[in-house]
Design a protein around this motif. Structure first.
Motif, PDB file in Angstrom:
ATOM      1  N   SER A 135       0.741  -1.400   0.016  1.00 37.32           N
ATOM      2  CA  SER A 135      -0.134  -0.096   0.088  1.00 37.32           C
ATOM      3  C   SER A 135       0.919   1.058  -0.039  1.00 37.32           C
ATOM      4  N   ALA A 136       0.425   2.346  -0.520  1.00 39.33           N
ATOM      5  CA  ALA A 136       0.866   3.545  -0.402  1.00 39.33           C
ATOM      6  C   ALA A 136      -0.184   4.678  -0.657  1.00 39.33           C
ATOM      7  N   LEU A 137       0.428   5.943  -0.041  1.00 38.23           N
ATOM      8  CA  LEU A 137      -0.452   7.032   0.225  1.00 38.23           C
ATOM      9  C   LEU A 137      -1.041   7.646  -1.131  1.00 38.23           C
ATOM     10  N   GLY A 138      -0.254   7.495  -2.088  1.00 38.25           N
ATOM     11  CA  GLY A 138      -0.572   8.058  -3.393  1.00 38.25           C
ATOM     12  C   GLY A 138      -0.092   7.236  -4.575  1.00 38.25           C
ATOM     13  N   GLY A 139      -1.248   6.469  -4.996  1.00 35.63           N
ATOM     14  CA  GLY A 139      -0.818   5.802  -6.286  1.00 35.63           C
ATOM     15  C   GLY A 139      -1.219   4.425  -6.020  1.00 35.63           C
ATOM     16  N   ALA A 140      -1.580   3.624  -6.995  1.00 32.73           N
ATOM     17  CA  ALA A 140      -1.375   2.045  -7.043  1.00 32.73           C
ATOM     18  C   ALA A 140      -0.160   1.474  -6.911  1.00 32.73           C
ATOM     19  N   VAL A 141      -0.098   0.182  -6.241  1.00 40.62           N
ATOM     20  CA  VAL A 141       1.076  -0.349  -6.070  1.00 40.62           C
ATOM     21  C   VAL A 141       1.286  -1.514  -7.196  1.00 40.62           C
ATOM     22  N   ASN A 142       2.354  -1.682  -7.735  1.00 39.09           N
ATOM     23  CA  ASN A 142       2.727  -2.499  -9.006  1.00 39.09           C
ATOM     24  C   ASN A 142       3.879  -3.699  -8.352  1.00 39.09           C
ATOM     25  N   TYR A 143       4.049  -4.781  -8.917  1.00 38.85           N
ATOM     26  CA  TYR A 143       5.155  -5.723  -8.510  1.00 38.85           C
ATOM     27  C   TYR A 143       5.910  -6.102  -9.846  1.00 38.85           C
ATOM     28  N   GLU A 144       7.086  -6.373  -9.418  1.00 41.76           N
ATOM     29  CA  GLU A 144       7.765  -6.940 -10.482  1.00 41.76           C
ATOM     30  C   GLU A 144       8.917  -7.848 -10.055  1.00 41.76           C
ATOM     31  N   VAL A 145       9.245  -8.774 -10.789  1.00 41.82           N
ATOM     32  CA  VAL A 145      10.539  -9.750 -10.377  1.00 41.82           C
ATOM     33  C   VAL A 145      11.893  -9.037 -10.628  1.00 41.82           C
ATOM     34  N   VAL A 146      12.636  -8.701  -9.742  1.00 40.67           N
ATOM     35  CA  VAL A 146      13.986  -8.171 -10.115  1.00 40.67           C
ATOM     36  C   VAL A 146      15.006  -9.208 -10.419  1.00 40.67           C
ATOM     37  N   SER A 147      14.743 -10.469  -9.722  1.00 41.82           N
ATOM     38  CA  SER A 147      15.746 -11.476  -9.936  1.00 41.82           C
ATOM     39  C   SER A 147      15.077 -12.520  -9.389  1.00 41.82           C
ATOM     40  N   GLY A 148      15.641 -13.748 -10.110  1.00 46.96           N
ATOM     41  CA  GLY A 148      15.027 -15.058  -9.403  1.00 46.96           C
ATOM     42  C   GLY A 148      14.120 -15.893 -10.098  1.00 46.96           C
ATOM     43  N   PRO A 149      13.974 -17.091  -9.702  1.00 45.18           N
ATOM     44  CA  PRO A 149      12.905 -18.062 -10.467  1.00 45.18           C
ATOM     45  C   PRO A 149      11.346 -18.059 -10.168  1.00 45.18           C
ATOM     46  N   ALA A 150      10.794 -16.989 -10.538  1.00 46.74           N
ATOM     47  CA  ALA A 150       9.525 -16.534 -10.466  1.00 46.74           C
ATOM     48  C   ALA A 150       8.740 -15.685 -11.173  1.00 46.74           C
ATOM     49  N   THR A 151       7.542 -15.295 -11.369  1.00 42.83           N
ATOM     50  CA  THR A 151       6.929 -14.684 -12.092  1.00 42.83           C
ATOM     51  C   THR A 151       5.926 -13.803 -11.239  1.00 42.83           C
ATOM     52  N   GLY A 174       3.110   7.430  -7.984  1.00 43.11           N
ATOM     53  CA  GLY A 174       2.831   8.595  -7.624  1.00 43.11           C
ATOM     54  C   GLY A 174       1.830   8.863  -8.121  1.00 43.11           C
ATOM     55  N   ASN A 175       1.465  10.260  -7.720  1.00 43.01           N
ATOM     56  CA  ASN A 175       0.207  11.087  -8.506  1.00 43.01           C
ATOM     57  C   ASN A 175       0.626  12.502  -8.277  1.00 43.01           C
TER      58      ASN A 175
END
Length: 223
Positions: A135-151, A174-175
């Motif tokens: 969660s964050a005060l401003g804007g939706a939260v997105n996720y990404e894999v930086v490294s490692g065997p997952a998606t 942000g917004n």
């Protein structure tokens, strides 16, 4: 001592040759001009409340927003309506001796910093699909894999590509009021348990050939 009309008498008592005499003149004392000393307001960010400081020789100083996304409450600039430029007027109505006066100041309201609250992900094993929660005060939260065997699929960590350490970044762009931010978490993907389904083998005569129902290494004991 004040303003208004003042009557002044100029007189002489006379001397051995002249009688005394006087002359009277009415003088109007007008209110004096003044200026408002409006202290400079430094950098203000969204969400802050900042004291406005002004002074004048005659009369209290009041503040008002001329334009921009802010309000004034009890002598404070309250920046909770947006970002950008805000024009503030500091004014005094004057009093019995001084005329009214005002001063104007333009204040820049900057975006506020923020942080991403990225909930800790516990132990994950190969084959699992786990919700990522941030969660964050401003804007939706997105996720990404930086490294490692997952998606990451639809906000879930999908551990179907291997085991080991996976680094996930949760970020928000942000917004209009908050700057972007991110948080990184390292998650360990453990090997999954498995079951060996070994079908029952019926009794066979000595020397016969038996097909075993699973692949692997078998140790035959007994006769």
């Amino acid at each position: 001592s004040g303003t208004g009309e003042v009557v002044i008498r100029a007189s002489t008592p006379g001397n051995e040759n002249y009688l005394g005499a006087d002359a009277v003149q009415t003088i109007t004392l007008a209110k004096a001009g003044q200026s408002v000393n409006f202290g400079s307001v430094g950098g203000v960010t969204f969400g802050q409340s900042v004291d406005l400081v002004g002074s004048a020789l005659g009369g209290a100083v009041n503040y008002e927003v001329v334009s921009g996304p802010a309000t004034v409450v009890d002598g404070k600039l309250v920046a909770i309506s947006g970002t950008g430029e805000v024009v503030i007027r500091a004014s005094t109505p004057g009093n019995e001796n001084y005329l009214g006066a005002d001063a104007v100041q333009t204040i820049s309201l900057a975006k506020a910093g923020q942080s991403v609250n990225f909930r800790s992900v516990g132990g994950v094993t190969f084959g699992q699909s786990v919700d990522l929660v941030g969660s964050a005060l401003g804007g939706a939260v997105n996720y990404e894999v930086v490294s490692g065997p997952a998606t990451v699929v639809d906000g879930k960590l999908v551990a179907t590509s291997g085991t080991g350490e996976v680094v996930i970044r949760a970020s928000t762009p942000g917004n209009e009021n908050y700057l972007g931010a991110d948080a990184v978490q390292t998650i360990s993907l453990a090997k999954a348990n498995q079951n060996l389904d070994f079908g029952t083998v019926s009794a066979r005569l000595t020397g016969s050939t038996v097909s075993l129902p699973v692949n692997g290494v078998y140790i035959v004991t007994g006769k």
